[in-house]
Design a protein around this motif. Structure first.
Motif, PDB file in Angstrom:
ATOM      1  N   TYR A 293       0.807  -1.299   0.036  1.00  0.00           N
ATOM      2  CA  TYR A 293       0.063   0.263  -0.001  1.00  0.00           C
ATOM      3  C   TYR A 293       0.878   1.336  -0.042  1.00  0.00           C
ATOM      4  CZ  TYR A 293      -3.778  -3.245   0.967  1.00  0.00           C
ATOM      5  OH  TYR A 293      -4.837  -4.116   0.858  1.00  0.00           O
ATOM      6  N   PRO A 294       0.523   2.256  -0.715  1.00  0.00           N
ATOM      7  CA  PRO A 294       1.394   3.429  -0.876  1.00  0.00           C
ATOM      8  C   PRO A 294       1.922   4.162   0.407  1.00  0.00           C
ATOM      9  CG  PRO A 294      -0.697   3.970  -1.501  1.00  0.00           C
ATOM     10  CD  PRO A 294      -0.919   2.616  -1.357  1.00  0.00           C
ATOM     11  N   GLN A 295       1.093   3.940   1.497  1.00  0.00           N
ATOM     12  CA  GLN A 295       1.541   4.709   2.677  1.00  0.00           C
ATOM     13  C   GLN A 295       2.665   3.999   3.510  1.00  0.00           C
ATOM     14  OE1 GLN A 295      -1.402   2.989   2.561  1.00  0.00           O
ATOM     15  NE2 GLN A 295      -2.420   2.549   4.443  1.00  0.00           N
ATOM     16  N   ILE A 296       2.981   2.600   3.127  1.00  0.00           N
ATOM     17  CA  ILE A 296       4.053   1.734   3.856  1.00  0.00           C
ATOM     18  C   ILE A 296       5.385   2.536   3.762  1.00  0.00           C
ATOM     19  CG2 ILE A 296       4.760  -0.628   4.328  1.00  0.00           C
ATOM     20  CD1 ILE A 296       2.032  -1.572   3.448  1.00  0.00           C
ATOM     21  N   PHE A 297       5.771   2.391   2.549  1.00  0.00           N
ATOM     22  CA  PHE A 297       6.947   2.809   2.193  1.00  0.00           C
ATOM     23  C   PHE A 297       7.050   4.236   1.421  1.00  0.00           C
ATOM     24  CE2 PHE A 297       7.036  -1.836   1.527  1.00  0.00           C
ATOM     25  CZ  PHE A 297       7.747  -1.906   2.900  1.00  0.00           C
ATOM     26  N   ASP A 298       5.960   4.874   1.539  1.00  0.00           N
ATOM     27  CA  ASP A 298       5.907   6.298   0.729  1.00  0.00           C
ATOM     28  C   ASP A 298       6.160   6.027  -0.629  1.00  0.00           C
ATOM     29  OD1 ASP A 298       5.629   8.958   0.007  1.00  0.00           O
ATOM     30  OD2 ASP A 298       7.246   9.628   0.904  1.00  0.00           O
ATOM     31  N   SER A 299       5.421   5.147  -1.302  1.00  0.00           N
ATOM     32  CA  SER A 299       5.876   4.796  -2.905  1.00  0.00           C
ATOM     33  C   SER A 299       4.336   4.400  -3.581  1.00  0.00           C
ATOM     34  CB  SER A 299       6.521   3.393  -2.659  1.00  0.00           C
ATOM     35  OG  SER A 299       5.781   2.440  -2.130  1.00  0.00           O
ATOM     36  N   GLU A 300       4.731   4.169  -4.826  1.00  0.00           N
ATOM     37  CA  GLU A 300       3.424   3.639  -5.613  1.00  0.00           C
ATOM     38  C   GLU A 300       2.844   2.620  -4.910  1.00  0.00           C
ATOM     39  OE1 GLU A 300       3.336   4.226 -10.230  1.00  0.00           O
ATOM     40  OE2 GLU A 300       4.494   2.597  -9.500  1.00  0.00           O
ATOM     41  N   GLY A 301       1.758   2.171  -5.039  1.00  0.00           N
ATOM     42  CA  GLY A 301       1.120   0.982  -4.784  1.00  0.00           C
ATOM     43  C   GLY A 301       1.659  -0.269  -5.662  1.00  0.00           C
ATOM     44  N   PHE A 302       1.802  -1.435  -5.005  1.00  0.00           N
ATOM     45  CA  PHE A 302       2.475  -2.597  -5.999  1.00  0.00           C
ATOM     46  C   PHE A 302       2.174  -3.787  -5.394  1.00  0.00           C
ATOM     47  CE2 PHE A 302       5.449  -3.418  -9.287  1.00  0.00           C
ATOM     48  CZ  PHE A 302       5.233  -2.280  -9.951  1.00  0.00           C
ATOM     49  N   PHE A 303       2.236  -4.866  -6.251  1.00  0.00           N
ATOM     50  CA  PHE A 303       2.014  -6.189  -5.744  1.00  0.00           C
ATOM     51  C   PHE A 303       3.152  -7.047  -6.325  1.00  0.00           C
ATOM     52  CE2 PHE A 303       0.683 -10.362  -6.382  1.00  0.00           C
ATOM     53  CZ  PHE A 303       0.175 -10.904  -5.188  1.00  0.00           C
ATOM     54  N   VAL A 304       3.542  -8.107  -5.551  1.00  0.00           N
ATOM     55  CA  VAL A 304       4.937  -8.765  -5.959  1.00  0.00           C
ATOM     56  C   VAL A 304       4.740 -10.159  -5.464  1.00  0.00           C
ATOM     57  CG1 VAL A 304       7.239  -9.047  -6.162  1.00  0.00           C
ATOM     58  CG2 VAL A 304       6.320  -6.806  -6.134  1.00  0.00           C
ATOM     59  N   ALA A 305       4.923 -11.318  -6.367  1.00  0.00           N
ATOM     60  CA  ALA A 305       4.604 -12.850  -5.859  1.00  0.00           C
ATOM     61  C   ALA A 305       5.839 -13.441  -6.453  1.00  0.00           C
ATOM     62  CB  ALA A 305       3.342 -13.477  -6.359  1.00  0.00           C
ATOM     63  N   ARG A 306       6.514 -14.256  -5.832  1.00  0.00           N
ATOM     64  CA  ARG A 306       7.635 -15.055  -6.370  1.00  0.00           C
ATOM     65  C   ARG A 306       7.103 -16.574  -6.373  1.00  0.00           C
ATOM     66  NH1 ARG A 306      14.002 -15.494  -6.224  1.00  0.00           N
ATOM     67  NH2 ARG A 306      14.195 -17.503  -5.417  1.00  0.00           N
ATOM     68  N   ILE A 307       7.339 -17.206  -7.585  1.00  0.00           N
ATOM     69  CA  ILE A 307       6.629 -18.314  -7.776  1.00  0.00           C
ATOM     70  C   ILE A 307       7.589 -19.434  -8.379  1.00  0.00           C
ATOM     71  CG2 ILE A 307       4.905 -19.778  -9.244  1.00  0.00           C
ATOM     72  CD1 ILE A 307       3.468 -17.160  -9.275  1.00  0.00           C
ATOM     73  N   ARG A 308       7.865 -20.783  -7.899  1.00  0.00           N
ATOM     74  CA  ARG A 308       8.660 -21.709  -8.239  1.00  0.00           C
ATOM     75  C   ARG A 308       8.031 -22.775  -8.899  1.00  0.00           C
ATOM     76  NH1 ARG A 308      14.441 -21.958  -8.329  1.00  0.00           N
ATOM     77  NH2 ARG A 308      14.292 -20.939  -5.985  1.00  0.00           N
ATOM     78  N   LYS A 309       8.571 -23.191 -10.188  1.00  0.00           N
ATOM     79  CA  LYS A 309       8.092 -24.372 -10.826  1.00  0.00           C
ATOM     80  C   LYS A 309       8.864 -25.691 -10.293  1.00  0.00           C
ATOM     81  CE  LYS A 309       7.109 -25.676 -15.652  1.00  0.00           C
ATOM     82  NZ  LYS A 309       6.703 -25.109 -17.100  1.00  0.00           N
ATOM     83  N   HIS A 310       7.992 -26.582  -9.898  1.00  0.00           N
ATOM     84  CA  HIS A 310       8.556 -27.911  -9.614  1.00  0.00           C
ATOM     85  C   HIS A 310       8.631 -29.095 -10.467  1.00  0.00           C
ATOM     86  CE1 HIS A 310      10.073 -26.593  -5.517  1.00  0.00           C
ATOM     87  NE2 HIS A 310       8.802 -26.024  -5.356  1.00  0.00           N
ATOM     88  N   ALA A 311       7.842 -28.962 -11.470  1.00  0.00           N
ATOM     89  CA  ALA A 311       7.578 -30.108 -12.264  1.00  0.00           C
ATOM     90  C   ALA A 311       7.290 -29.565 -13.717  1.00  0.00           C
ATOM     91  CB  ALA A 311       6.639 -31.387 -11.683  1.00  0.00           C
ATOM     92  N   SER A 312       7.411 -30.507 -14.909  1.00  0.00           N
ATOM     93  CA  SER A 312       6.531 -30.019 -16.195  1.00  0.00           C
ATOM     94  C   SER A 312       5.347 -29.900 -16.094  1.00  0.00           C
ATOM     95  CB  SER A 312       7.108 -31.013 -17.194  1.00  0.00           C
ATOM     96  OG  SER A 312       8.586 -30.910 -17.316  1.00  0.00           O
ATOM     97  N   VAL A 313       4.646 -28.978 -16.876  1.00  0.00           N
ATOM     98  CA  VAL A 313       3.396 -29.100 -16.991  1.00  0.00           C
ATOM     99  C   VAL A 313       2.928 -29.070 -18.490  1.00  0.00           C
ATOM    100  CG1 VAL A 313       2.938 -27.671 -15.056  1.00  0.00           C
ATOM    101  CG2 VAL A 313       3.141 -26.560 -17.078  1.00  0.00           C
ATOM    102  N   GLU A 314       1.795 -29.389 -19.122  1.00  0.00           N
ATOM    103  CA  GLU A 314       1.328 -29.558 -20.420  1.00  0.00           C
ATOM    104  C   GLU A 314       1.259 -28.022 -20.770  1.00  0.00           C
ATOM    105  OE1 GLU A 314      -2.274 -31.182 -21.352  1.00  0.00           O
ATOM    106  OE2 GLU A 314      -1.790 -33.451 -20.448  1.00  0.00           O
ATOM    107  N   SER A 315       1.853 -27.967 -22.115  1.00  0.00           N
ATOM    108  CA  SER A 315       1.566 -26.553 -22.811  1.00  0.00           C
ATOM    109  C   SER A 315       0.651 -27.040 -24.170  1.00  0.00           C
ATOM    110  CB  SER A 315       3.057 -26.201 -23.489  1.00  0.00           C
ATOM    111  OG  SER A 315       3.725 -25.814 -22.173  1.00  0.00           O
TER     112      SER A 315
END
Length: 476
Positions: A293-315
């Motif tokens: 939220y912008p008030q936490i760090f006096d910045s823009e509002g932003f969302f960040v998620a880090r995701i690990r892929k553990h196995a092959s998936v269909e494409s």
């Protein structure tokens, strides 16, 4: 303050429902109405942070470190009215990038404890702030694919990459949804900074919420689901991807990540970002996502998620019709001739992880790591154009100088501030020293700003027309 900024009531109500108890709604609204702090990121492809800070020490700049980016600084300037930040000599030489502090977070999250950077995809990359940030970590090794759907933004993206001296990059112009089928499990790391409703950008754009509605948010979320699925399919097993937005609602953030988890099950792991930097836990969700939220760090509002892929998936299965690739790899003999000529005339050595490719009379430098993808994806632009061949040898290109020259070459000439201004305005230079012959690298305060050619007692300006500036140039 921006007291008259438009903030829809439905948006306020939505935030009220989801904001954590330790945060204040009054602080949130006050932050939204407060202009954003300017920030920059040092381009370590060209200069170290230490050298940059020394270089700008004589300016009236106050630089405050950004906690989540070692090369990022909030900047306050006394000369703000007289010279725009983009027209400073340091910016034009590619020594820094003007980038909002929050937008540095996704790349920091992608790079943390991650040395799998042989082949990286930035799926929605214009104007290039995060692409160039990734490029700094890669130090022009490996290959970086920068994709952008909007044709109008590709030129700006390309210009920013060239100014910053990035030469291991290839540009593509697709809907990001194609990567899962066209290049399945091809990338070690992926950044998907998804197109979004832009709720977090309200502090820098008075009209950010002008077209906002709950319906439009759901429409955008539908696009984001397709993009994150495609990104995950294009990621190698064991690889890491980051999903980010500059918006605040759950539909475009947490819900998109949970959609991916529901779709691919145990192949998906959310890696918590609580310890990404000091204070990160103030913005962390139960899953370990950063919901800024912008008030936490006096910045823009932003969302960040880090995701690990553990196995092959269909494409998805796709039929490809690429057309003929219009370049051919140079022979070993041609490569040696070009490398020798570059060293003899400009005192520049060809980088080792790149290859020379030819098209008619054009000489190009491509990242070696991309060769496997040349038959899989149609690229809009790749690497850098080194030279054009002519009867008497090679005409070296401005972009090659900006990417490969260091500024201490034997054929370099240091310009005064007045001469550098003339140069950026596209004018020829008449130095006081004895005229030389052939091409010459021009520098300002030790860094290359272009290539010229001696014609009698003047240096003919080789700055590309689109880079010429007419007014409001840097102060001396």
């Amino acid at each position: 303050m921006h007291p008259n900024i438009y903030i829809p009531d439905a948006f306020i109500e939505q935030i009220r429902k989801i904001m954590p108890d330790h945060l204040s709604m009054d602080d949130f609204i006050a932050s939204c109405k407060t202009p954003l702090r300017r920030s920059i990121r040092v381009n370590t492809l060209k200069i170290s942070v230490t050298d940059f800070l020394e270089r700008v020490a004589d300016k009236n700049w106050t630089l405050t470190p950004v906690p989540w980016c070692e090369t990022g600084f909030w900047i306050e300037r006394e000369d703000e009215e007289s010279v725009s930040l983009g027209n400073t000599a340091e910016h034009m030489a590619g020594l820094f990038y003007i980038q909002e502090a929050s937008s540095m977070m996704p790349v920091t999250a992608l790079l943390k404890d991650n040395d799998a950077l042989d082949c990286v995809l930035d799926m929605a990359s214009a104007p290039g702030s995060k692409t160039t940030q990734i490029a700094c970590a890669m130090q022009n090794r490996g290959a970086l694919v920068a994709n952008e759907l909007a044709a109008s933004r590709i030129k700006v993206l390309h210009s920013n990459l060239l100014r910053c001296g990035v030469y291991n990059v290839a540009l593509t112009h697709f809907d990001g949804c194609v990567f899962g089928g066209w290049a399945p499990e091809s990338f070690d790391s992926i950044l998907l900074d998804a197109p979004c409703s832009g709720e977090g950008a309200i502090r820098k754009d008075d009209d950010a919420m002008a077209n906002w509605s709950l319906e439009s948010v759901e429409d955008i979320a539908a696009v984001q689901r397709k993009l994150i699925e495609s990104a995950f399919q294009a990621l190698k097993p064991g690889g890491v991807m980051v999903y980010s937005t500059c918006t605040l609602n759950l539909s475009e953030n947490q819900n998109i990540c949970h959609f991916l988890k529901d779709r691919f099950g145990d192949s998906v792991e959310f890696e918590p970002l609580n310890d990404l930097f000091d204070g990160a836990d103030q913005a962390c969700t139960a899953e370990g996502f950063l919901h800024v939220y912008p008030q936490i760090f006096d910045s823009e509002g932003f969302f960040v998620a880090r995701i690990r892929k553990h196995a092959s998936v269909e494409s998805p299965q796709v039929k490809k019709r690429l057309g003929k690739f219009p370049f051919n790899p140079a022979s070993d003999q041609d490569t040696q001739i070009i490398a020798k000529e570059l060293e003899t005339t400009l005192d520049i050595t060809l980088p080792s992880e790149s290859e020379i490719w030819l098209r008619d009379k054009e000489v190009w430098l491509f990242p070696s790591q991309l060769r496997p993808l040349l038959t899989e994806i149609r690229f809009q632009r790749m690497g850098i154009k080194l030279a054009e061949q002519h009867k008497k040898g090679y005409r070296w290109q401005h972009e090659a100088i900006m990417a490969l020259a260091k500024g201490d070459e034997k054929v370099s000439l240091a310009l005064t501030a007045e001469q550098a201004k003339e140069w950026f305005m596209g004018r020829d230079i008449r130095p006081e020293q004895t005229p030389g012959k052939g091409e010459i690298i021009v520098t300002y305060r030790d860094y290359p700003i272009g290539i010229g050619k001696w014609v009698s007692n003047r240096i003919k300006n080789g700055l590309p027309r689109e880079l010429v500036r007419d007014t409001n140039l840097f102060d001396i």
